[in-house]
Write a protein that holds these residues in place. Structure first.
Motif, short mmCIF file in Angstrom:
data_model
loop_
_atom_site.label_atom_id
_atom_site.label_comp_id
_atom_site.label_asym_id
_atom_site.label_seq_id
_atom_site.Cartn_x
_atom_site.Cartn_y
_atom_site.Cartn_z
N ARG A 46 0.18 -6.62 7.31
CA ARG A 46 -1.07 -5.51 7.10
C ARG A 46 -1.64 -5.28 8.23
NH1 ARG A 46 -2.66 -3.96 2.05
NH2 ARG A 46 -1.62 -5.02 0.40
N TRP A 78 0.51 -3.27 10.61
CA TRP A 78 0.62 -1.73 10.11
C TRP A 78 -0.72 -1.02 9.97
CZ3 TRP A 78 5.07 -4.54 10.33
CH2 TRP A 78 6.33 -3.89 10.29
N LEU A 120 -2.73 -1.42 7.77
CA LEU A 120 -2.78 -1.07 6.39
C LEU A 120 -4.02 -1.04 5.56
CD1 LEU A 120 0.77 -2.43 4.99
CD2 LEU A 120 0.34 -0.31 5.54
N SER A 156 0.77 -1.22 0.05
CA SER A 156 0.14 -0.04 -0.06
C SER A 156 1.02 1.16 0.01
CB SER A 156 -1.03 -0.07 1.15
OG SER A 156 -1.66 -0.99 1.13
#
Length: 505
Positions: free
Chosen positions: A495, A498, A500, A383
């Motif tokens: 993911r 973080w 994301l 991302s």
């Protein structure tokens, strides 16, 4: 010096007896080993040695099925010559196997001095312990790479020794940084003896995967000559050297095999090739080329060192396993040096393909970009967030990844918490557990932090790059499919950690 120079034209080793520590100086030859030597005299009637009689050994012949050195799926049967391998020995190892190791070393490494010797040992971990017992006094500092093999440290830490880490780059340990460390030692470490031993994994460094360039090796050697430092080259991955990773290359059947001479020319030479003084102690191992369970390797060093190492071997470990020596010697008899080199080249090709598969798997789940123009480092994004970077290894079995934590949600909270001493390590520990719970196992980077003492444990105290941590990926054991599965699981953990998906939403 040219390759055509004969051994007679080479210099002999410099006398490095001043490097031998007090404990090693105090060792004397084992009187029992001296008796064994006299037992070999023709017509000698021995009423001395307490050796078990060979007729009472329950092993008579052993037959093993072995691979041919280069032909895929081709097998051969080998009968092991057990006579002479199962009895107590002198400590130096079987003479025929040592002669083979010497011939192989001359063929591959071409040491730059004449009077080097070979001594068998039961694996490089044990060999390193014997070298520390040879050269290092309590409280000595040992020069090493900025990240170094943990088992090497685990031996020296209880002895009171500490690491003196030297910064590295994509070509390995920096010679200018080594020279600066030694020049400024008295000012930076008042009262401490200047380091006299450099521990180095020069090919496929564990954990960094870096292979030291030819010029860098010469520069490192020159600095060690100037400052009278002994180089211990722990080199189990020497033959697992690869060209740089090429994302655009599609290998249908893997890289093509070449002749042995061309294969050897493709390898960055060992430190022995530059060693005209005998200041390199090389630790050779069959662990990564045949099997770790053999527990078999050999020293290559000058006679001053091998004589003292033999004295330690006589009373600490004695010979390596006789069965391991017999198995290895019979295999090398069957293959010959040319066959073994063909086997080694095949291993290099196989592990290179695994390296490429690991990086390809990363590229399936992360967007890879070059870190900077002219840099070999790749940065993995999710991302559009940079998650970790790594330099594609040119040797060994490992990818060393530096994770960027500045945008990790847990780290952003912890770094402002006064009760958290080391937020980088705290988040690294959390991440490792989350990876393990997702059934993907990485090696924590903290294992490879050089031990500089209890006051330099945290990220800040060690002077490490803030807001980062490291993990080691190994590509040696897993299949292509397992790599893809493991990287996918890792990406899902990242993911979530973080957050994301919230950024995308």
């Amino acid at each position: 010096m040219t390759q055509s120079q004969s051994t007679n034209e080479l210099p002999t080793a410099v006398d490095f007896s001043h490097h031998i520590n007090l404990r090693s100086r105090a060792r004397h030859p084992s009187p029992l080993k001296d008796i064994i030597r006299f037992m070999a005299v023709e017509d000698m009637v021995s009423l001395a040695g307490g050796l078990p009689h060979p007729s009472f050994f329950p092993f008579h012949t052993v037959t093993v099925t072995a691979s041919a050195p280069t032909a895929e799926n081709s097998l051969c049967s080998l009968e092991l010559p057990l006579e002479g391998f199962l009895q107590y020995g002198s400590g130096s190892g079987n003479a025929e196997l040592r002669a083979w190791c010497r011939e192989f070393t001359q063929r591959v490494h071409r040491p730059a001095y004449a009077d080097w010797e070979v001594l068998l040992h039961p694996g490089n971990t044990n060999a390193w312990g014997k070298v520390v017992g040879l050269l290092c006094e309590p409280d000595d500092y040992i020069l090493c790479e900025s990240y170094t093999y943990p088992s090497a440290q685990a031996f020296w830490i209880p002895l009171g020794n500490k690491a003196a880490p030297v910064p590295s780059d994509a070509e390995g340990m920096r010679a200018d940084a080594l020279a600066q460390t030694l020049r400024e030692w008295d000012d930076s470490h008042p009262g401490a003896r200047q380091p006299r031993v450099l521990y180095l994994v020069s090919v496929g460094s564990n954990p960094s995967g870096v292979t030291m360039s030819t010029k860098r090796r010469q520069d490192i050697y020159d600095v060690c000559v100037e400052h009278d430092v002994i180089i211990v080259e722990d080199d189990p991955y020497f033959f697992l050297q690869y060209p740089e990773y090429d994302a655009g290359q599609v290998a249908m059947d893997g890289p093509e095999l070449v002749g042995n001479d061309e294969f050897l020319r493709s390898l960055t030479p060992s430190m022995l090739h530059f060693d005209h003084q005998g200041r390199v102690i090389r630790l050779e191992s069959f662990s990564k080329t045949l099997a770790p369970g053999l527990r078999l390797g050999y020293f290559v060093a000058n006679p001053v060192f091998t004589e003292r190492l033999l004295r330690a071997t006589e009373v600490e470990t004695q010979d390596p396993s006789g069965l391991s020596q017999a198995l290895t010697f019979r295999l090398m008899q069957s293959w010959g040096i040319a066959g073994y080199l063909g086997w080694l080249q095949g291993l290099s090709v196989e592990y290179r393909c695994r390296r490429d598969s690991m990086i390809d798997a990363i590229s399936q789940h992360f967007r890879l970009e070059n870190a900077a123009e002219g840099s070999r480092a790749l940065v993995a994004h999710l991302s559009d967030v940079p998650i970790f970077s790594f330099v594609p290894p040119t040797g060994g079995m490992f990818i060393w990844a530096c994770f960027y934590l500045s945008q990790n949600s847990a780290f952003r909270q912890l770094r402002h918490d006064e009760n958290v001493v080391d937020p980088e390590q705290t988040v690294a520990d959390q991440l490792w557990r989350q990876f393990a719970e997702a059934k993907v196992l990485l090696t924590p980077g903290s294992y490879y932090h050089p031990w500089e003492g209890p006051d330099k444990i945290t990220t800040n105290a060690r002077g490490a790059t803030p807001s980062t941590t490291n993990f080691r990926f190994s590509f040696s054991m897993t299949t292509k499919e397992e790599m893809e599965c493991g990287i996918a699981r890792m990406a899902r953990v990242i993911r979530a950690s973080w957050k994301l998906d919230q950024l995308v939403g």
